[in-house]
Design an enzyme around this catalytic site. Structure first.
Site, PDB file in Angstrom:
ATOM      1  N   GLY A 230     -30.449  38.896  16.580  1.00 24.19           N
ATOM      2  CA  GLY A 230     -30.976  39.430  15.311  1.00 24.19           C
ATOM      3  C   GLY A 230     -30.606  41.002  15.430  1.00 24.19           C
ATOM      4  CB  SER A 231     -32.056  43.895  13.633  1.00 24.04           C
ATOM      5  OG  SER A 231     -33.489  43.766  13.828  1.00 24.04           O
ATOM      6  CB  THR A 232     -30.713  47.107  17.696  1.00 23.00           C
ATOM      7  OG1 THR A 232     -29.321  46.631  17.799  1.00 23.00           O
ATOM      8  CG2 THR A 232     -31.293  47.818  18.925  1.00 23.00           C
ATOM      9  CB  VAL A 234     -36.593  42.574  15.284  1.00 24.22           C
ATOM     10  CG1 VAL A 234     -37.097  41.493  15.455  1.00 24.22           C
ATOM     11  CG2 VAL A 234     -36.611  42.999  13.634  1.00 24.22           C
ATOM     12  N   GLY A 235     -35.317  43.213  18.068  1.00 21.86           N
ATOM     13  CA  GLY A 235     -34.936  42.619  19.244  1.00 21.86           C
ATOM     14  C   GLY A 235     -35.465  43.508  20.388  1.00 21.86           C
ATOM     15  CD  GLU A 252     -25.330  36.819  20.259  1.00 21.80           C
ATOM     16  OE1 GLU A 252     -24.631  36.784  19.259  1.00 21.80           O
ATOM     17  OE2 GLU A 252     -25.589  35.649  20.760  1.00 21.80           O
TER      18      GLU A 252
END
Length: 484
Positions: A230-232, A234-235, A252
């Site tokens: 997902g998004s950076t 949130v990751g 990822e």
């Protein structure tokens, strides 16, 4: 395959409603029609799912590796038997075109076929010892239980990309799909592996609202690995929570890929490859080419040809076989994309093609004469808009390509292949392709990003490494001489 039956939680091998008092309506992003309604999972359901996965994993341990392989191969056959229905679900739930759906299903089948080899690749080693009469054995064993959190853009593939290798490596799995893709990224996959014959409870699917469950999915004591796509932003948060709780994060994340056109490139081919790299699935792919860098001597010609090509891409109903660009996934994404386009123009980008937008539908937009300090050159553009940036020298192109916090994919086009390879080596990205598109994923080739585009590598032997651990057992055939 009954869609209504996929509107349930899949926990412990049972299809049931969640225990939350909240419901979630899964809608078609093109026409807003309801597909299914979920009674959401709560933290008790998440606990039940992880407990079921841990218990079923003990049963999975006892299954012959060749039988495990057969079960995973059954999943491929089930997909092939139900391919048309799966295509229609991808179109309705994601706003994906038929072209996108067929492409995604092909990736899924290849990934499961590779994962099906994992049970018979759990190899160990026997190593010598510095101690007389001692033998060192290294056993490759499953990590235990894996928690998987998947995104909305390619949810069928990006869920299976973790789920299938984790199962193949002997783990139990709990999958939490994105709220915009609970069928394609979640319950559909539960159904596939249930029909394939995995033990009850080995794979669980929980559809939940993050505002209700908080960090419970990541913090739960059972999972050893949290795989997130997902998004950076949130990751980064999920990775920190995972590490704080002594779990391995596999991340990822986002991208800001550069598609570089050198002066000796085949321009016709580069135009077509750049258009595919940017506008496939409305640009909602982490590997999409956000930035097209073109050498000044061919810049004007490229912009003219590229704009002409992009202007022919049909936007509309994803069920129409002629449609290339369907809707973005939700209103929030539409609002963010519209704001980014406006900001890019305000900051000086030249809209050589300015598409209209209506709700979630965006006709393609091409922003030329972009500079690296513009917001559109720094942020991931998750929609049908692209930046074109001129450069003079090769070294300048490398610097521009690297002037981003991301490092996922890329492409460079040139008639001199070795020139392309040497250029590619200097771009700080996990993957880059010479005379090809930026959207590439193969089942046996290492996939992953650098910088803020992720942690870890997936596919083939790298997925086998990620979802297993090594256990050292030493055997003393004699008796050690002890000092006391």
């Amino acid at each position: 395959m009954n869609r209504e039956s996929l509107g349930k939680q899949f926990i412990g091998g049972e299809w049931r409603d969640g225990n939350s008092t909240s419901e979630m309506v899964n809608i078609n992003p093109f026409n807003g029609e309801s597909i299914v309604t979920y009674k959401l999972a709560d933290t008790e359901d998440i606990d039940a799912a992880y407990q079921a996965a841990a218990e079923a994993k003990l049963q999975w341990d006892k299954v012959n590796p060749f039988k495990k392989r057969d079960i995973l191969e059954n999943a491929v056959r089930y997909i092939e038997e139900n391919e048309e229905e799966i295509i229609s679900i991808i179109i309705d739930e994601l706003g994906g075109t038929r072209l996108k759906a067929v492409f995604e299903i092909g990736l899924v089948k290849n990934m499961i076929k590779e994962a099906a080899t994992f049970p018979i690749r759990m190899e160990g080693k026997i190593l010598p010892s510095t101690i007389d009469d001692v033998e060192n054995r290294l056993y490759r064993i499953p990590a235990g239980v894996v928690g998987v959190i998947s995104p909305f853009n390619f949810p069928f593939f990006l869920s299976v990309k973790s789920v299938a290798p984790a199962l193949g490596a002997g783990n139990g799995v709990v999958l939490k799909p994105h709220e915009d893709s609970p069928i394609t990224g979640g319950t559909l996959i539960g159904k596939i592996f249930e029909e394939a014959g995995v033990p009850k409870g080995l794979l669980n699917v929980v559809v939940a609202d993050i505002k209700e469950i908080g960090d419970a999915f990541v913090e739960h004591p059972i999972p050893r690995i949290i795989s997130f796509t997902g998004s950076t932003g949130v990751g980064s948060y999920i990775g920190q929570v995972a590490v704080k709780n002594f779990k391995k994060p596999l991340l990822e994340l986002g991208g800001n890929s550069a598609f570089i056109v050198l002066e000796d490139a085949d321009l016709e081919y580069a135009v077509n490859a750049a258009a595919f790299s940017r506008f496939t699935h409305q640009g909602q792919i982490c590997m999409c080419a956000n930035r097209v860098l073109v050498q000044r001597s061919v810049y004007d010609e490229f912009v003219t040809k590229f704009t002409a090509k992009v202007s022919t891409l049909k936007t509309g109903d994803p069920k129409d076989p002629d449609t290339i660009i369907g809707p973005v996934i939700n209103d929030r994404q539409a609002k963010n994309l519209a704001a980014l386009i406006e900001k890019g123009i305000e900051e000086g980008a030249n809209p050589v093609l300015r598409g209209n937008n209506s709700g979630r539908l965006f006709e393609p937009t091409v922003l030329a004469d972009v500079t690296t300090d513009m917001t559109v050159a720094q942020e991931e553009l998750f929609g049908p808009v692209v930046c074109i940036i001129p450069f003079d020298r090769e070294e300048e192109a490398i610097a521009i390509a690297n002037e981003t916090r991301f490092g996922l994919s890329g492409a460079v086009h040139t008639s001199n292949l070795e020139r392309g390879v040497e250029f590619a080596k200097k771009v700080h990205t996990g993957m880059i392709h010479v005379n090809d598109i930026t959207i590439n994923d193969e089942p046996i080739v290492a996939f992953g990003g650098e910088k803020q585009s992720g942690i870890g590598r997936m596919n083939g032997e790298w997925s086998l490494d990620e979802f297993t651990t090594l256990k050292w057992i030493s055997v003393n055939y004699g008796q050690r001489q002890l000092p006391y």
